[in-house]
Structures are given as C-alpha cells and as structure tokens.
Design a protein around this motif. Structure first.
Motif, mmCIF file in Angstrom:
data_model
loop_
_atom_site.group_PDB
_atom_site.id
_atom_site.type_symbol
_atom_site.label_atom_id
_atom_site.label_comp_id
_atom_site.label_asym_id
_atom_site.label_seq_id
_atom_site.Cartn_x
_atom_site.Cartn_y
_atom_site.Cartn_z
ATOM 1 N N PRO A 1 0.811 -1.225 0.000
ATOM 2 C CA PRO A 1 0.000 0.000 0.000
ATOM 3 C C PRO A 1 0.842 1.272 0.000
ATOM 4 C CG PRO A 1 -0.936 -1.606 1.500
ATOM 5 C CD PRO A 1 0.390 -2.155 1.072
ATOM 6 N N GLU A 2 1.891 1.304 0.822
ATOM 7 C CA GLU A 2 2.737 2.498 0.869
ATOM 8 C C GLU A 2 3.563 2.634 -0.404
ATOM 9 O OE1 GLU A 2 6.146 4.504 3.757
ATOM 10 O OE2 GLU A 2 4.817 2.935 4.534
ATOM 11 N N ILE A 3 4.010 1.507 -0.967
ATOM 12 C CA ILE A 3 4.765 1.549 -2.219
ATOM 13 C C ILE A 3 3.915 2.154 -3.333
ATOM 14 C CG2 ILE A 3 5.794 0.136 -4.049
ATOM 15 C CD1 ILE A 3 6.694 -1.822 -1.865
ATOM 16 N N LEU A 4 2.664 1.694 -3.444
ATOM 17 C CA LEU A 4 1.784 2.205 -4.502
ATOM 18 C C LEU A 4 1.496 3.693 -4.330
ATOM 19 C CD1 LEU A 4 -0.761 -0.745 -4.858
ATOM 20 C CD2 LEU A 4 1.145 -0.160 -6.376
ATOM 21 N N ALA A 5 1.284 4.098 -3.070
ATOM 22 C CA ALA A 5 1.003 5.512 -2.814
ATOM 23 C C ALA A 5 2.186 6.387 -3.197
ATOM 24 C CB ALA A 5 0.643 5.711 -1.347
ATOM 25 N N ALA A 6 3.398 5.946 -2.856
ATOM 26 C CA ALA A 6 4.589 6.722 -3.184
ATOM 27 C C ALA A 6 4.900 6.675 -4.676
ATOM 28 C CB ALA A 6 5.783 6.199 -2.380
ATOM 29 N N VAL B 1 -0.548 0.872 -12.604
ATOM 30 C CA VAL B 1 -0.116 -0.435 -12.094
ATOM 31 C C VAL B 1 -1.277 -1.412 -12.131
ATOM 32 C CG1 VAL B 1 0.721 -1.683 -10.065
ATOM 33 C CG2 VAL B 1 1.671 0.569 -10.616
ATOM 34 N N ASP B 2 -1.028 -2.579 -12.713
ATOM 35 C CA ASP B 2 -1.987 -3.682 -12.676
ATOM 36 C C ASP B 2 -1.471 -4.727 -11.690
ATOM 37 O OD1 ASP B 2 -3.631 -2.569 -14.569
ATOM 38 O OD2 ASP B 2 -2.720 -3.649 -16.240
ATOM 39 N N LEU B 3 -2.237 -4.998 -10.641
ATOM 40 C CA LEU B 3 -1.861 -6.023 -9.670
ATOM 41 C C LEU B 3 -2.480 -7.353 -10.069
ATOM 42 C CD1 LEU B 3 -2.265 -4.215 -6.233
ATOM 43 C CD2 LEU B 3 -0.143 -4.739 -7.446
ATOM 44 N N VAL B 4 -1.674 -8.392 -10.093
ATOM 45 C CA VAL B 4 -2.154 -9.729 -10.419
ATOM 46 C C VAL B 4 -1.910 -10.619 -9.208
ATOM 47 C CG1 VAL B 4 -1.964 -11.704 -11.951
ATOM 48 C CG2 VAL B 4 -1.616 -9.395 -12.860
ATOM 49 N N LEU B 5 -2.995 -10.999 -8.515
ATOM 50 C CA LEU B 5 -2.884 -11.936 -7.408
ATOM 51 C C LEU B 5 -2.915 -13.345 -7.979
ATOM 52 C CD1 LEU B 5 -5.262 -10.301 -4.770
ATOM 53 C CD2 LEU B 5 -2.769 -10.233 -4.850
#
Length: 333
Positions: free
Chosen positions: A106-111, A121-125
């Motif tokens: 979460p902090e990485i994406l915010a920064a 960014v597309d997140l693939v779980l």
C-alpha cells in the motif's frame, strides 16, 4: 537454426509421435518428418531413435529438447514484452500472492503514484508457483517473491524485508498454547513437519487442510498470520529460518517505469526497517539521514548474507545499477 524448426522438434519430442505432433501443429505428417530430418542433417546428429515401435530421444535429442525449451520460452517472453511495451498507455504489471508483499505494497503504490516516471499499475494476485512463471513468460514486469524458497535464476532482484518463522498447528495441538517454540521441539514432535514432509506440496489450501486435520505442522513466514484460517494457530519459532521478501524483475530489463517502482519499493522498505526495527536494512539506514533521494537504492548482497549493505546510485533511466542480486533457490513455501 530457426525458431520454427525448434517448435517442430519440441512438439515431436513432447509427443514422441510424429502423427500427434503434426496434428497439434496443424500440419500434415510428411512435411513435419522432412523438417526434422533436415534439422538432423544440418546439425550432423540423430535427434530421434526410430528403431523401435515407439520413437525416443537420443542423448543429442535430449540436450536439444532442454535448450529448445529455453529458446522458445525466451522468444515468447520477448514477444509478450514487446507487445505490451508498444501499447498506447503502458502499464506496469506486478505479480504477487495474497499477503506476499510483507505489508509494504500500500505504501509503495502511494509513493509510486506521484513519481514522475510512474505508469498505471496492474496487480495480479496469483498462486505461489505462478509469480516467477509470469516474469519469465513476459506477462508480468515485476513480482514479489520469497528467498530462499524461490529460484531467482534469470532475475535481478532487491530484498525488501526479512520475516521470522511461525509454526502453524491446529488448536488442540500440545504446542498451540506456547508463547514460542524451537525447531528442535518441532522435529521431536510426532506430527510431521512441513516443508520436511510433503515438501513438494505448494497449494496453500491443501497444506492448511492437512494442518487442520492434525497430519502436519507447517513452518511458514510470519506474514501468513494475516491470511490464516480461523481454526489454526500460529506459534513463533525463535530459531526458525528467516524468509526475505524480494522484489524481482527480468534480468537486464530497461524501463524507467520499472526503475521508478524498484527505487520506490526499496525506499519504503528502508523506512519500514528503521521504523520497525527490522533486521534487514538497519546497517544501511544508520548511514543515512532522512529519506533516500531519488535515484538512490539500498542494495544488499544476498550472496554474502543479510546485513552487508551498500548505497548505490541507480543507472540513468534503468533499474538501479548495482542493486541486482541473484540467488538460486527452490520452491516457494
């Protein structure tokens, strides 16, 4: 040697039957047989033993089969990456398993969102075994992996966070109420311990079901607490093997968006390390004052052990220079 010829050869090598291989390739059998014979003449070796009722690979054929798989996978990955890079609106695909980011994402994406080189960014779980495969076949740009459980061959990587271990047991187990345990106690327990037993089992749901049935004790990274079933218990393992959350990407990748994501992730990880007292990154953080400036990455050599750190400036427009480390591993836990 053409990739088309390698694809023909690989199909026959997998099927060990010219007719089935031809059907799979959507062609007639005679042209396929001629193509394989032409390849054998060019290489000066026999690839298939045709003397029996069923064809088989010769030693030379077995070698080419292994090498052809690498080449064909590389071509497919290059095609996928090239097509994705040519999109009008480029995106960064991040692969991870649920809870596999060590709490940093979460902090990485915010920064990252405010970085001048950032893209969408597309997140693939995905499943445990899918993350590295997606990097290799070009469907993902970067992935959160775990060392020493995963094979990092062919990847550049940056360790982000080190986790301790927990033993996962059913509530009625004799160790379930203990504040902590040691590995020796788990080894002495009559219940088998994973990954020692069923080490090839990589389906989390199946693993947890065996634990719930009292058939196994599982030793896993402590972050598994956030994803654990309510009918299971975690007990810290004081001397358990550490697990490192690793950010990995294809070796030699050159992308400003990817470089920005890696630098952002290492900066966030460094801040977490100093704030939470994590073992990983403390030595590097003590050498710095304040946030890391743009273009600076905390680089840690996994090959010489966690704790030896250096601060290195990233390459212009690429993934941080000197921040790439590779370490062979096994399956993911």
């Amino acid at each position: 040697m053409e990739t088309r010829e390698l694809a023909y050869f690989a199909a026959v090598a997998e099927e060990l039957h010219f007719g089935r291989a031809a059907e799979r390739l959507g062609m007639a059998q005679p042209p396929l047989s001629r193509a394989i014979q032409k390849l054998e003449r060019r290489l000066g070796v026999t690839l298939f033993d045709r003397s029996g009722r069923r064809i088989s690979l010769t030693p030379a054929g077995e070698v080419l089969f292994r090498e052809a798989a690498k080449v064909l996978d590389a071509v497919a990955a290059a095609t996928a990456r090239t097509q994705r890079a040519g999109r009008a609106e480029p995106r960064l695909v991040v692969a991870m398993k649920a809870g596999g980011d060590g709490g940093l994402l979460p902090e990485i994406l915010a920064a990252y969102r405010v970085h001048p080189d950032a893209v969408e960014v597309d997140l693939v779980l995905c499943a445990v075994t899918e993350r590295a495969r997606m990097l290799r076949d070009g469907t993902a740009d970067v992935a959160f992996l775990h060392s020493p459980y995963e094979d990092l061959a062919g990847f550049d990587s940056e360790p982000l966070r080190e986790e301790g271990s927990v033993a996962i047991v059913r509530p009625g187990h004799r160790l379930a109420t203990r504040p902590f345990v040691h590995l020796a106690e788990l080894e002495d327990d009559p219940t088998p311990c994973w990954p020692g037993r069923h080490s090839d089992l990589n389906d989390p749901s199946m693993l947890m079901q065996l634990v719930a049935l009292g058939r196994l004790i599982a030793v896993a990274p402590e972050s598994v607490r956030d994803q654990l079933r309510r009918d299971l218990v975690c007990v810290p393992v004081l001397d358990g093997p550490p697990t490192t959350v690793v950010l990995a990407w294809p070796e030699g990748a050159r992308s400003r968006a990817l470089a920005a994501f890696v630098r952002t992730a290492t900066t966030v990880a460094a801040r977490h390390a100093t704030a939470n007292g994590d073992h990983l990154g403390k030595a590097a953080i003590e050498q710095l004052s304040g946030p890391l400036p743009p273009g600076i990455a905390v680089s840690r050599s996994m090959q010489t052990g966690v704790g030896r750190h250096a601060v290195e400036r990233g390459g212009e427009g690429g993934v941080p220079g000197g921040a790439a480390h590779r370490e062979p591993g096994g399956g993911d836990g």
